[in-house]
Write an enzyme that holds these catalytic residues in place. Structure first.
Site, PDB file in Angstrom:
ATOM      1  CG  ASP A 160      -5.789  -5.230   2.251  1.00 45.23           C
ATOM      2  OD1 ASP A 160      -6.467  -6.250   2.461  1.00 45.23           O
ATOM      3  OD2 ASP A 160      -5.538  -4.797   1.117  1.00 45.23           O
ATOM      4  CG  HIS A 183      -3.980  -0.810  -1.030  1.00 44.08           C
ATOM      5  ND1 HIS A 183      -3.784  -0.668   0.318  1.00 44.08           N
ATOM      6  CD2 HIS A 183      -4.476  -2.060  -1.204  1.00 44.08           C
ATOM      7  CE1 HIS A 183      -4.136  -1.786   0.947  1.00 44.08           C
ATOM      8  NE2 HIS A 183      -4.553  -2.648   0.031  1.00 44.08           N
ATOM      9  CG  MET A 240      -2.287   3.495   7.550  1.00 39.58           C
ATOM     10  SD  MET A 240      -2.505   5.273   7.472  1.00 39.58           S
ATOM     11  CE  MET A 240      -3.231   5.444   5.840  1.00 39.58           C
ATOM     12  CB  SER A 290      -0.950  -0.026   1.198  1.00 40.19           C
ATOM     13  OG  SER A 290      -1.869   1.047   1.136  1.00 40.19           O
ATOM     14  CB  THR A 291       1.147   4.167   2.277  1.00 43.56           C
ATOM     15  OG1 THR A 291      -0.264   4.314   2.369  1.00 43.56           O
ATOM     16  CG2 THR A 291       1.804   5.533   2.246  1.00 43.56           C
TER      17      THR A 291
END
Length: 342
Positions: free
Chosen positions: A284, A188, A281, A162-163
């Site tokens: 998930d 993501h 973050m 993700s991030t």
């Protein structure tokens, strides 16, 4: 886009060394939405999650981001919250980039790289959509094929991020040889961004990398990136592995979701798979990585010091899903070694 001097200074500092990016002058933000829209047509709209200009934001977005695809300009929201805070600025399907929790030089450098990458991908996506909508066509490259280079200990590698993950995944893939098992990736990222991201990865890697389409085979020497706005899962038939890509509800707050990919890998691949959870973050993919480990897969988690956000890998590590926690720069070499072990 914000009337916050601090916010604009951060963005200006991030792009100062990249001549391909340009920020509109500060005086634009003192004008009305009509004046701004009449003077510029930005390729990408960058917003603070809590802009002081809320009173004119909706009107401004209506003018700068009309529904016609010929004028499409994607939005990126930057802040300290979570992807769900995108809703607080009144827009949907925007990419969210989180500011580093600990703004040390390494974190700011990673944030800078991710921001510039996402902005360029967004701009490329906008240009692509405009070209498509005006019926301009370009020759498509011939479909790539791949053949097996021999037996691997593991025949599928699932990566979730993700991030900070755009650069983390890229740094791994550019170090891998073409002689790798099939790789499936969930990052993501919203619709229209993932195709450009996959094309960028393909340029820097020895692997053949593309945005996944429903039914694509997971072949040695290739990697598939989950399409934005779709849930991608791993499947298996008599001919090997393939992916199913379909619209679906958000899982763990995301579509595509790392959890969906990892859970499907646990069910159909088991001990034939490696799972890798990278910076991001939230949680998930963490519990689903545990499912992979319980099914016999080998699992890797990125360590705290090399993460932009030590969220997803931290949860995975804390619940026992991670068999080996590694700094980012050691993950590629570990994958190469693990697939060749007997």
């Amino acid at each position: 886009m914000s009337d916050s001097v601090i916010f604009r200074d951060i963005i200006r500092q991030v792009v100062k060394d990249d001549s391909s990016l340009e920020i509109l002058p500060d005086n634009f933000m003192q004008e009305s939405p009509e004046q701004i829209a009449s003077k510029t047509r930005p390729d990408v709209i960058v917003l603070s999650e809590n802009p002081g200009m809320n009173w004119k934001l909706a009107d401004l977005l209506d003018r700068l981001q009309p529904c016609e695809e010929t004028n499409f300009a994607p939005c990126i929201v930057i802040g300290e919250g979570s992807p769900e805070t995108v809703q607080t600025v009144g827009i949907h399907d925007a990419e969210f980039i989180r500011l580093p929790t600990y703004p040390n030089s390494a974190a700011l450098n990673a944030f800078s790289k991710e921001f510039c990458t996402i902005v360029k991908l967004a701009a490329a996506a906008a240009v692509s959509m405009r070209i498509t909508s005006t019926k301009m066509t370009a020759a498509q490259p011939a479909a790539a094929t791949a053949t097996s280079n021999g037996k691997f200990k593991y025949n599928v590698i699932a990566i979730g991020a993700s991030t900070g993950g755009t650069e983390a995944t890229a740094s791994i893939l550019e170090k891998l040889p073409a002689t790798m098992p099939g790789i499936v990736i969930t990052q993501h990222m919203p619709q229209d961004f993932t195709k450009m991201y996959a094309e960028r990865l393909n340029r820097i890697s020895k692997l053949r990398i593309s945005e996944a389409k429903d039914g694509d085979r997971v072949l040695p020497g290739t990697a598939l990136v989950a399409p934005g706005g779709m849930q991608m899962s791993l499947k298996k038939d008599a001919n090997g592995y393939y992916v199913r890509c379909a619209p679906g509800e958000k899982v763990n707050g995301h579509c595509p979701s790392v959890g969906v990919l990892f859970d499907s890998a646990a069910k159909c691949a088991g001990k034939d798979a490696i799972g890798v959870i990278l910076t991001g973050m939230g949680q998930d993919g963490a519990h689903e990585l545990l499912h992979m480990r319980e099914a016999g897969a080998f699992t890797i988690g990125q360590d705290r010091d090399s993460c932009v956000v030590y969220g997803m890998p931290m949860v995975a590590y804390n619940i026992g899903a991670v068999m080996q926690q590694l700094p980012l720069d050691r993950i590629a070499e570990t994958l190469i070694r693990r697939i060749s072990e007997k």
